[in-house]
Structures are given as structure tokens and as C-alpha cells.
Design a protein around this motif. Structure first.
Motif, PDB file in Angstrom:
ATOM      1  N   ARG A  22     -15.357  49.068  19.381  1.00 21.30           N
ATOM      2  CA  ARG A  22     -14.810  50.382  19.746  1.00 21.30           C
ATOM      3  C   ARG A  22     -13.869  50.241  20.952  1.00 21.30           C
ATOM      4  O   ARG A  22     -12.818  50.876  21.007  1.00 21.30           O
ATOM      5  CB  ARG A  22     -15.932  51.360  20.072  1.00 21.30           C
ATOM      6  CG  ARG A  22     -15.434  52.763  20.390  1.00 21.30           C
ATOM      7  CD  ARG A  22     -16.553  53.742  20.719  1.00 21.30           C
ATOM      8  NE  ARG A  22     -17.381  54.001  19.556  1.00 21.30           N
ATOM      9  CZ  ARG A  22     -18.678  53.675  19.451  1.00 21.30           C
ATOM     10  NH1 ARG A  22     -19.299  53.060  20.450  1.00 21.30           N
ATOM     11  NH2 ARG A  22     -19.357  53.961  18.371  1.00 21.30           N
ATOM     12  N   PRO A  26      -7.862  49.168  17.831  1.00 15.55           N
ATOM     13  CA  PRO A  26      -7.176  50.456  17.728  1.00 15.55           C
ATOM     14  C   PRO A  26      -8.073  51.431  16.943  1.00 15.55           C
ATOM     15  O   PRO A  26      -8.832  51.024  16.066  1.00 15.55           O
ATOM     16  CB  PRO A  26      -5.905  50.124  16.937  1.00 15.55           C
ATOM     17  CG  PRO A  26      -5.712  48.656  17.115  1.00 15.55           C
ATOM     18  CD  PRO A  26      -7.084  48.069  17.256  1.00 15.55           C
ATOM     19  N   ARG A  27      -7.963  52.696  17.264  1.00 14.64           N
ATOM     20  CA  ARG A  27      -8.843  53.712  16.680  1.00 14.64           C
ATOM     21  C   ARG A  27      -8.870  53.661  15.145  1.00 14.64           C
ATOM     22  O   ARG A  27      -9.933  53.701  14.541  1.00 14.64           O
ATOM     23  CB  ARG A  27      -8.414  55.097  17.164  1.00 14.64           C
ATOM     24  CG  ARG A  27      -9.313  56.206  16.699  1.00 14.64           C
ATOM     25  CD  ARG A  27      -8.897  57.529  17.360  1.00 14.64           C
ATOM     26  NE  ARG A  27      -9.596  58.653  16.806  1.00 14.64           N
ATOM     27  CZ  ARG A  27     -10.799  59.055  17.191  1.00 14.64           C
ATOM     28  NH1 ARG A  27     -11.434  58.396  18.142  1.00 14.64           N
ATOM     29  NH2 ARG A  27     -11.365  60.100  16.644  1.00 14.64           N
ATOM     30  N   PHE A  30     -10.768  50.587  13.957  1.00 17.24           N
ATOM     31  CA  PHE A  30     -12.203  50.773  14.189  1.00 17.24           C
ATOM     32  C   PHE A  30     -12.811  51.695  13.141  1.00 17.24           C
ATOM     33  O   PHE A  30     -13.879  51.412  12.592  1.00 17.24           O
ATOM     34  CB  PHE A  30     -12.462  51.324  15.597  1.00 17.24           C
ATOM     35  CG  PHE A  30     -13.910  51.599  15.867  1.00 17.24           C
ATOM     36  CD1 PHE A  30     -14.794  50.553  16.098  1.00 17.24           C
ATOM     37  CD2 PHE A  30     -14.400  52.894  15.860  1.00 17.24           C
ATOM     38  CE1 PHE A  30     -16.142  50.798  16.322  1.00 17.24           C
ATOM     39  CE2 PHE A  30     -15.744  53.150  16.095  1.00 17.24           C
ATOM     40  CZ  PHE A  30     -16.618  52.097  16.322  1.00 17.24           C
ATOM     41  N   LYS A  31     -12.131  52.788  12.836  1.00 22.41           N
ATOM     42  CA  LYS A  31     -12.637  53.720  11.818  1.00 22.41           C
ATOM     43  C   LYS A  31     -12.750  53.040  10.454  1.00 22.41           C
ATOM     44  O   LYS A  31     -13.717  53.246   9.721  1.00 22.41           O
ATOM     45  CB  LYS A  31     -11.741  54.951  11.735  1.00 22.41           C
ATOM     46  CG  LYS A  31     -11.904  55.893  12.925  1.00 22.41           C
ATOM     47  CD  LYS A  31     -10.947  57.047  12.878  1.00 22.41           C
ATOM     48  CE  LYS A  31     -11.462  58.071  11.881  1.00 22.41           C
ATOM     49  NZ  LYS A  31     -10.686  59.328  11.915  1.00 22.41           N
TER      50      LYS A  31
END
Length: 120
Positions: A22, A26-27, A30-31
Motif C-alpha cells: 500500500r 501506485p493506488r 495496489f487495487k
């Protein structure tokens, strides 16, 4: 007086955990990783390269020069694969040249066993 050792901290400090992912990914990547972990499927090649670089950078920052993948193939016995982040540069003929740190998704997933286990 005997010093108390926190076993969880001792064995968990050198693990590339969800929390570390996390922090470092990068977001969107991670998702995608979390979705694959929770629902199954495969990471995109682009995301897998980002994860491999983040994992390698974290490991090297923590003093790693080698890595091991421990797994249990369908044979019922355990196995390990050891490898190094350090490779000799092919761009020099200097015998004392320092190595370079390399770790990509192609290295991470370079060998597929007949039982379906993927490791490197």
C-alpha cells in the motif's frame, strides 16, 4: 534479566506485506493486486512489473542481495528456489565491474513447473 522477543515483529519485519505494498505501489496497481489476491485472476504485465520493482527496491533497501521462493508443489514435499538480485553487467569487459541490481516480472515468473507452480 531475560530480554523478551516479539516473535511477530522478528519474523514479520522482512516480509513484503499488504501494508508495505500500500505504501509503495501506485493506488491503481495496489487495487489490482488486492483484487487478484481476493478474487483470483492474473495481474496485468504492466502492474506485475511495477510490483516486481517495488518488491526489489524494498528488499535491497533492507539489505537483501538474494531471494528465495519457498513453495509446496503438488508432490507433497517442499521445495526452494534461490536466486540473486545482482547480475554481472554484459555491457563491460572490466573484470572488476560491479554487478547491477535486476528484478523484473520476467525474472519473477521465469520458470513454470509441470504441476502448475510458478516460481523464480
Amino acid at each position: 534479566m531475560t530480554e523478551k522477543i516479539n516473535i511477530e515483529e522478528l519474523f514479520g519485519k522482512n516480509v513484503f506485506t499488504v501494508g508495505k505494498m500500500r505504501e509503495r505501489l501506485p493506488r491503481a496497481v495496489f487495487k489490482e493486486v488486492m483484487k487478484v489476491m481476493e478474487e483470483g485472476g492474473e495481474l496485468s504485465r504492466t502492474s506485475a512489473d511495477v510490483v516486481a520493482k517495488a518488491m526489489k527496491d524494498w528488499a535491497v533497501e533492507n539489505g537483501a542481495t538474494h531471494y528465495t521462493h519457498w513453495f509446496q508443489p503438488l508432490t507433497g514435499i517442499t521445495a526452494e528456489k534461490h536466486d540473486s538480485f545482482i547480475t554481472r553487467s554484459l555491457n563491460t569487459r572490466e573484470p572488476n565491474s560491479s554487478g547491477i541490481f535486476v528484478f523484473s516480472v520476467s525474472i519473477l515468473f521465469s520458470i513454470s513447473l509441470s504441476d502448475g507452480t510458478l516460481f523464480s
